[in-house]
Write a protein that holds these residues in place. Structure first.
Motif, PDB file in Angstrom:
ATOM      1  N   GLN A 379      51.861 -51.473 -70.759  1.00 25.57           N
ATOM      2  CA  GLN A 379      51.351 -51.641 -71.872  1.00 25.57           C
ATOM      3  C   GLN A 379      50.536 -53.100 -72.154  1.00 25.57           C
ATOM      4  O   GLN A 379      50.390 -53.288 -73.289  1.00 25.57           O
ATOM      5  CB  GLN A 379      52.118 -51.560 -73.268  1.00 25.57           C
ATOM      6  N   SER A 401      52.419 -40.983 -77.504  1.00 21.74           N
ATOM      7  CA  SER A 401      53.453 -41.706 -76.326  1.00 21.74           C
ATOM      8  C   SER A 401      54.413 -41.071 -76.100  1.00 21.74           C
ATOM      9  O   SER A 401      55.747 -41.220 -75.362  1.00 21.74           O
ATOM     10  CB  SER A 401      54.556 -41.596 -78.669  1.00 21.74           C
ATOM     11  N   ARG A 402      53.532 -39.719 -75.723  1.00 25.95           N
ATOM     12  CA  ARG A 402      54.510 -38.726 -74.234  1.00 25.95           C
ATOM     13  C   ARG A 402      53.515 -38.100 -74.141  1.00 25.95           C
ATOM     14  O   ARG A 402      52.667 -37.384 -74.726  1.00 25.95           O
ATOM     15  CB  ARG A 402      55.659 -38.427 -74.594  1.00 25.95           C
ATOM     16  N   ASP A 405      52.329 -35.772 -76.928  1.00 22.08           N
ATOM     17  CA  ASP A 405      51.575 -35.828 -77.744  1.00 22.08           C
ATOM     18  C   ASP A 405      50.017 -36.247 -77.629  1.00 22.08           C
ATOM     19  O   ASP A 405      49.379 -36.584 -78.311  1.00 22.08           O
ATOM     20  CB  ASP A 405      52.211 -37.564 -78.520  1.00 22.08           C
ATOM     21  N   THR A 409      47.161 -36.193 -80.007  1.00 22.67           N
ATOM     22  CA  THR A 409      47.394 -38.275 -81.214  1.00 22.67           C
ATOM     23  C   THR A 409      45.212 -37.791 -81.102  1.00 22.67           C
ATOM     24  O   THR A 409      44.208 -38.590 -81.045  1.00 22.67           O
ATOM     25  CB  THR A 409      47.654 -38.726 -79.830  1.00 22.67           C
ATOM     26  N   SER A 428      46.760 -44.742 -73.889  1.00 22.83           N
ATOM     27  CA  SER A 428      47.425 -43.731 -72.793  1.00 22.83           C
ATOM     28  C   SER A 428      47.524 -44.994 -71.959  1.00 22.83           C
ATOM     29  O   SER A 428      47.420 -45.653 -71.950  1.00 22.83           O
ATOM     30  CB  SER A 428      47.318 -42.645 -72.549  1.00 22.83           C
ATOM     31  N   TRP A 542      55.438 -48.336 -79.083  1.00 24.39           N
ATOM     32  CA  TRP A 542      55.065 -47.563 -79.567  1.00 24.39           C
ATOM     33  C   TRP A 542      54.529 -47.190 -78.397  1.00 24.39           C
ATOM     34  O   TRP A 542      54.822 -47.686 -76.845  1.00 24.39           O
ATOM     35  CB  TRP A 542      53.711 -49.079 -79.812  1.00 24.39           C
ATOM     36  N   GLY A 543      53.993 -46.622 -77.719  1.00 23.02           N
ATOM     37  CA  GLY A 543      53.065 -45.849 -76.614  1.00 23.02           C
ATOM     38  C   GLY A 543      54.400 -44.645 -75.736  1.00 23.02           C
ATOM     39  O   GLY A 543      54.947 -44.538 -75.746  1.00 23.02           O
ATOM     40  N   TYR A 546      58.510 -44.203 -75.543  1.00 23.06           N
ATOM     41  CA  TYR A 546      59.284 -43.554 -76.313  1.00 23.06           C
ATOM     42  C   TYR A 546      60.296 -42.900 -75.928  1.00 23.06           C
ATOM     43  O   TYR A 546      61.372 -42.535 -76.564  1.00 23.06           O
ATOM     44  CB  TYR A 546      58.016 -42.532 -77.308  1.00 23.06           C
ATOM     45  N   HIS A 567      58.546 -45.133 -83.809  1.00 25.32           N
ATOM     46  CA  HIS A 567      57.757 -45.280 -82.617  1.00 25.32           C
ATOM     47  C   HIS A 567      56.092 -44.957 -83.694  1.00 25.32           C
ATOM     48  O   HIS A 567      56.185 -44.583 -84.222  1.00 25.32           O
ATOM     49  CB  HIS A 567      57.567 -44.373 -82.239  1.00 25.32           C
ATOM     50  N   ARG A 569      52.339 -44.650 -83.623  1.00 27.17           N
ATOM     51  CA  ARG A 569      50.881 -44.205 -83.328  1.00 27.17           C
ATOM     52  C   ARG A 569      50.072 -45.262 -84.158  1.00 27.17           C
ATOM     53  O   ARG A 569      48.907 -44.563 -82.760  1.00 27.17           O
ATOM     54  CB  ARG A 569      50.630 -42.469 -83.951  1.00 27.17           C
ATOM     55  N   GLU A 592      58.693 -53.282 -75.713  1.00 27.01           N
ATOM     56  CA  GLU A 592      57.165 -52.643 -74.616  1.00 27.01           C
ATOM     57  C   GLU A 592      57.024 -53.190 -73.310  1.00 27.01           C
ATOM     58  O   GLU A 592      58.193 -54.536 -73.471  1.00 27.01           O
ATOM     59  CB  GLU A 592      56.183 -53.632 -76.002  1.00 27.01           C
TER      60      GLU A 592
END
Lengths: 638, 348
Positions: A379, A401-402, A405, A409, A428, A542-543, A546, A567, A569, A592
């Motif tokens: 990240q 986050s997944r 998601d 997003t 992502s 974040w991201g 999660y 978390h 977004r 992170e």
């Protein structure tokens, strides 16, 4: 399946009767019910670990389990067979409860060769099941994997339940009645291994049988062969005395609805198409192939019947520029890349900031700097996304986050781009992009309203006159009579958009551009905190972290710890309520996969003494390590 | 009264707007150095546009960075002054999104051949139906006079006080190598010729490339005077006209013929007419065009101006539209509900 194939399979099952000792009753095997299981297939790139991993994933999802997967590709397309560099893995976690990660350590490791064993053994739980292809453990392969001694002779048997299987020979035996060459027969050994695992976890074979038939429709001899191998593996597991116990993982409780498995990249592609459809716009996607973003280009390229135009340009810069041209002409424009490509696009993204055109920029992050580790997750592009341009160049940044998601997003990113006339960065990462999990398919009628508002009225038209609420400028596309105007990268005069070097105007425009992005905070719903609204520790992530963070916090809460999880977004702007939430906790830890990028932002934004928890190994957080860190922080606290 | 109001009140059919040069002039002051060749190129474009009959809302001028790239600001059409070297890529996005638009790329020798060299090549091979005007002044003007990729070797400039070392590129030759379907050269000071070439470029379906020799009277004054000034022009240029022999000279007494693989200048008295090269701009084979392009900056040869090559080849945006239509025919118009529910699904 034709009759002939059916007959041969039944014959072959009889051949496998040889595994049952003549006249002896089948050994009564135990069946245990467990909550969840994690399986890791590992082998050479060509061993088909990814294929059988995907089969077990779909089968488990359809059987009603929650699933989460993590493919782990080598960087080399075809590294030398048997080498450590060529090991490709696929990890799958399936459960009777809601899960968020592909599992830390696996219950079963299927290692197709010594290199796979060497790379993956550390990811097998103590006393876990280790299934090996014994036929690949000759001197040559052991040497390639860097083993001086046969690892099967050592301590390994005391630490794990080792099941050496002559996978290659048994597969050949299972296919004895086919007219495949030995080499072709060996290609089917991954399905033999899959059959074995299917038995081990009492999985139904229907989905895979159907899949084999359609996948190999143009090569019918492989339909028969793979089915024989799959059933052979199943029969072998049932017959062999090596394996005494099989497991049952019951269905998980899901919300009602229709589900499919989705990878992050697939969800991203679908989200872009959905946004364009709902806004009644063409989707134009400019891209240049780059790992791990290319699958989005591949996916979008299939949907020309949705009016999707994918432009594979000559380089990253051309890709974003083509998208900017498309945005100028009235399309929902997007470009996708990973970190190195994002760096190349920086100047053009600045142009989109200056010309205030709607553009979605996907950055599927990977380990850097420079080329870094293209197939590994990280990240580390948050600061690049926020600040990686010359000048004061504010841009909204959202992170998925997944896998499930990504759709929502990126849809939201597109909505903001169109509503505020701004480039938006969607972050992502390799873990989210390639990972898969069940996705509750939304009804189209439930999707948020998204619209393109084109200027058409020439009366008093000014290219940089702003909407008082959002701060957006009008979108006047070429072809509209009476709205002819010029835009460009030079500073604009407020309202008219004419070139301006006026000092006060430049300051005013800088503030107006910043304010427009800040206004987006009004779009962000109330921030959801998992756990309590106050307490000893708040873990912020974040991201793609999660799953690990949520699971770790959940486990710690169950153990009585006063810890919550938030978390994000939106990374820019940050939610309006974040400041007050932070105030309610004794300590805040920001976790992170970088050296503390969000941590810097939160510290400077809220003047709070946060704890940075970082990992930078190209691998996701493991639940256990996050839990250990939480325990450590809480211990120091008390 | 603006044009649209006029149309409404006079009931002029929208398809055939009557325009004049003034209609294409924006309200911005033109800010090139007085005496710059860019003024003429702007003027010739604005003069010829009414003849082309394109409604001005359909016109998009896209530029990169450099003196020439200010051009769109002076056109009362849609315009996009983008970033250095990237106009071809932005133009590709514009044209692919809306093939109805008439898209013009304005670039310079530095913009197209240095920083934008990659995009320049790919624009030409892609063959979108766009028009490209490259203003070649063989110098970097905007940044105050450094040598450019078309400057001659040994050029003494602010960044090369001992003379530049890089060998120059020949834009026409590069365009031909990249598979351009329309390649021409004109001169800022030859107004009629420039207008006719711009018109021909517009009429060509596909990417039309025009190199315009343009005088920078501040940093490279007179670079092309041999080719543009009355006293020397006729003896130092040869005008390419399809189907015509390559004849030039103030007395039109010289021609070009092939001697083996070498072009040579001959006096028409010395040779029979049949030996002279006859220009064929529509030839499928680009050999003749290459060969003519090599007659650039060779002291003993005249400089060819005019259309080197003009051939038909499918346009990118047409093939793209065709793929979209075929996909719609075979798979039906995209249905989002169906798409989201495709693949392996299960119901809980």
């Amino acid at each position: 399946m034709n009759v002939c194939v059916k007959r041969k399979i039944s014959v072959s099952i009889k051949v496998f009767g040889a595994f049952y000792e003549e006249g002896k009753e089948l050994m009564k095997k135990q069946r245990q019910t467990i909550g969840d299981a994690t399986i890791l297939f590992a082998g050479d790139s060509g061993d088909g670990a990814q294929t059988v991993g995907a089969q077990l994933t779909h089968t488990s999802a359809i059987a009603g389990n929650d699933v989460s997967t993590l493919p782990d590709y080598p960087a080399e397309i075809r590294a030398p067979a048997g080498s450590l560099a060529g090991v490709s893995g696929f990890q799958l976690h399936f459960s009777s409860k809601e899960i968020h990660t592909p599992g830390d350590l696996s219950d079963v490791l299927v290692a197709f060769n010594p290199a796979a064993l060497k790379i993956s053994l550390s990811r097998l739980k103590p006393n876990g099941i280790l299934i090996l292809n014994l036929d690949n453990f000759g001197q040559r392969n052991l040497k390639l994997a860097g083993y001086n001694e046969d690892p099967l002779e050592g301590e390994i048997r005391n630490k794990y339940q080792v099941f050496p299987v002559e996978l290659t020979r048994l597969t050949r035996d299972a296919l004895v009645e086919t007219n495949l060459s030995n080499k072709e027969k060996e290609l089917c050994k991954n399905f033999f291994a899959l059959g074995l695992v299917f038995w081990l976890y009492n999985r139904p074979m229907d989905y895979t049988l159907k899949w084999i038939e359609s996948k190999f429709a143009s090569k019918p001899k492989f339909i028969e062969a793979n089915i024989l191998a799959l059933k052979g593996g199943y029969a072998y597991a049932e017959a062999t005395e090596q394996i005494a116990v099989s497991y049952e993982v019951e269905s998980a409780k899901f919300s009602r609805g229709t589900y499919r498995n989705v990878t992050g990249n697939l969800g991203t592609a679908l989200g872009l198409i959905a946004a364009a459809q709902q806004a009644d716009l063409q989707l134009v996607y400019g891209s240049y192939p780059i790992t791990p973003a290319s699958d989005i280009l591949h996916e979008l390229a299939r949907y020309k019947n949705f009016g999707v135009k994918t432009l594979q340009m000559e380089d990253e810069i051309a890709a974003v520029c083509a998208a900017i041209g498309a945005a100028f002409s009235g399309a929902l424009a997007a470009t996708g890349t990973s970190g190195p490509g994002f760096a190349l696009k920086g100047e053009a993204i600045g142009l989109a900031v200056m010309t205030e055109l709607p553009l979605v920029v996907l950055n599927i992050q990977r380990a850097g700097p420079s080329t870094g580790m293209p197939t590994k997750t990280e990240q580390t592009d948050l600061l690049q996304a926020l600040y990686g341009r010359n000048g004061e160049s504010p841009i909204p940044v959202l992170a998925a986050s997944r896998p499930s998601d990504c759709f929502d997003t990126v849809y939201e990113a597109a909505k903001i781009a169109l509503k505020y006339m701004t480039p938006v960065v969607f972050l992502s990462d390799g873990y989210v992009a390639n990972g898969a999990e069940p996705w509750l398919i939304p009804a189209v009628s439930d999707l948020p309203t998204i619209s393109a508002d084109f200027a058409t009225d020439p009366d008093r038209f000014l290219p940089y006159q702003r909407d008082p609420e959002t701060g957006r400028r009008p979108w006047a596309v070429p072809g509209t009579v009476g709205l002819e105007h010029r835009i460009g990268g030079l500073e604009k005069s407020d309202l008219t958009g004419d070139i301006s070097y006026d000092p006060e105007n430049h300051e005013k425009m800088s503030y107006l551009r910043a304010q427009k992005v800040a206004n987006i905070a009004n779009e962000i719903p109330r921030t959801d905190v998992f756990g309590s609204d106050s307490g000893d520790l708040l873990v912020i992530g974040w991201g793609g972290t999660y799953g690990a963070l949520r699971t770790a916090v959940s486990n710690q809460r169950n153990a009585g710890a006063s810890v919550s999880h938030l978390h994000l977004r939106f990374l820019n702007p940050l939610p309006n309520d974040l400041s007050s939430i932070i105030q309610n906790f004794e300590r805040v830890m920001i976790a992170e996969l970088n050296l503390g990028q969000l941590n810097k932002i939160v510290r400077s934004e809220y003047l709070v003494d946060t704890i940075a928890y970082n990992k930078i190994q190209g691998q996701p957080f493991q639940v256990t390590e996050v839990e250990t860190k939480i325990e450590e922080v809480l211990t120091v606290e008390n | 009264m603006n044009l649209s109001e006029e149309k409404k009140s006079l009931h002029i059919p929208a398809a055939v707007p009557t325009t004049n040069k003034k209609d294409f002039e924006s309200d911005q002051d033109v800010r090139w150095c007085p005496g710059c060749g860019d003024y003429s190129i702007l003027s010739q474009t604005q003069r010829i546009l009414p003849e082309l009959g394109i409604p001005k809302e359909q016109l998009v001028f896209i530029s990169g960075i450099g003196c020439s790239s200010r051009f769109p600001y002076y056109m009362n059409t849609y315009g996009f002054h983008t970033i250095h070297g990237r106009a071809p890529a932005i133009a590709a996005g514009v044209k692919a999104t809306n093939p109805e638009l008439s898209v013009w790329v304005i670039t310079g020798d530095g913009d197209a051949l240095s920083i934008g060299g990659n995009h320049f090549l790919h624009m030409l091979r892609r063959n979108l139906d766009i028009n490209v005007l490259l203003f070649n002044n063989r110098i970097y003007g905007l940044t105050k006079g450094q040598y450019s990729p078309t400057s001659e070797v040994g050029k003494v400039t602010t960044s090369s006080p001992f003379g530049s070392l890089d060998r120059p590129l020949n834009p026409v030759e590069i365009a031909l190598s990249a598979g351009a379907t329309f390649v021409a050269r004109s001169l800022d000071r030859d107004t009629k010729h420039l207008q006719s070439i711009i018109k021909a470029a517009h009429e060509h379906k596909g990417t039309s490339f025009i190199e315009v020799y343009q005088n920078c009277n501040i940093y490279n004054n007179g670079a092309f005077f041999t080719y543009t000034e009355k006293a020397t022009k006729a003896d130092n240029t040869v005008v390419l006209e399809h189907g015509e022999q390559l004849v030039f000279g103030a007395k039109r007494d010289k021609g070009i013929r092939l001697n083996g693989f070498q072009p040579e200048v001959v006096y028409i008295d010395d040779t029979s007419d049949t030996d002279l090269i006859v220009h064929d701009q529509f030839a499928d084979d680009p050999t003749l065009a290459y060969f003519l392009s090599r007659m650039t900056d060779v002291p003993e040869h005249p400089l060819p101006i005019g259309i080197f090559r003009s051939v038909q080849c499918p346009c990118y945006e047409d093939m793209l539209t065709d793929q979209v239509q075929r996909a719609r025919q075979s798979n039906g118009d995209g249905n989002l509900e169906k798409l989201l529910n495709s693949g392996e699904t299960w119901v809980v």
